[in-house]
Design an enzyme around this catalytic site. Structure first.
Site, PDB file in Angstrom:
ATOM      1  CB  CYS A 162      -0.883  -0.318   1.093  1.00 30.04           C
ATOM      2  SG  CYS A 162      -2.566   0.985   1.244  1.00 30.04           S
ATOM      3  CG  HIS A 163      -0.498   4.791   1.909  1.00 24.87           C
ATOM      4  ND1 HIS A 163      -1.255   4.119   1.532  1.00 24.87           N
ATOM      5  CD2 HIS A 163       0.233   6.169   0.710  1.00 24.87           C
ATOM      6  CE1 HIS A 163      -2.117   4.686   0.731  1.00 24.87           C
ATOM      7  NE2 HIS A 163      -1.511   6.524   0.718  1.00 24.87           N
ATOM      8  CB  ALA A 164       4.759   0.321   2.802  1.00 26.57           C
TER       9      ALA A 164
END
Length: 177
Positions: A106-108
């Site tokens: 995801c946003h990692a």
């Protein structure tokens, strides 16, 4: 199989922690929750507070040599906080320097952008990171899971919680489970 899970004290997307955590456990692996501060981390279900989880080690205390792989769960606030913490960035960079696999969902990948570890790599993420990844020298693809072996450290990435099953299967394979 010993796996480090790195996250900020708050802002991690709960399911992006709990499902990979369970997958490592189901594969017979040992899991450690690492954060930038001791105590507990606050997980979220999107923007709503969810469960808290105990921290095993701080990023400053953790040693890359103790682990077979690193999981970076997402959540919008989580990787944004990690990219501002020198000990977290050093730990992430250490996994790449050691050639150990890293999994980010995801946003990692924002944290990976900050460590300059997407350059020359192909990965996926939440769609809003596309420009950041491209500007950092990576190639962004819209795929459920992407395993990039363009460097000694395999990189497993996925877009969102809907990809968790494929994400977990891919990183467990890369981590030797």
């Amino acid at each position: 199989m010993r796996v480090a899970f790195l996250m900020a004290p708050e802002g991690v997307e709960r399911v992006e922690l709990t499902e990979p955590w369970q997958a490592v456990g189901d594969a017979g692996g040992e899991r450690h929750l690492i954060s930038t501060e001791p105590g507990r981390i606050q997980a979220f279900d999107h923007l709503d507070k969810a469960d808290t989880f105990p921290v095993d080690l701080t990023a400053a205390e953790a040693s890359v040599g103790d682990y077979d792989g690193l999981v970076l769960p997402g959540g919008v606030a989580n990787p944004d906080a990690l990219r501002m913490d020198k000990s977290a960035l050093a730990l992430v960079d250490g996994f790449f320097e050691a050639g150990k696999p890293v999994a980010a969902i995801c946003h990692a990948p924002w944290t990976l952008v900050e460590t300059d570890r997407v350059r020359g790599r192909t990965l996926t993420s939440w769609p809003s990171l596309r420009t950041d990844i491209t500007n950092a020298g990576g190639t962004w693809v819209d795929e459920q899971v992407k395993v990039c072996t363009a460097a000694p450290s395999p990189l497993v990435t996925s877009r969102n919680p809907g990809d968790l099953k494929a994400f977990c299967e891919a990183f467990i394979t890369q981590f030797g489970g």
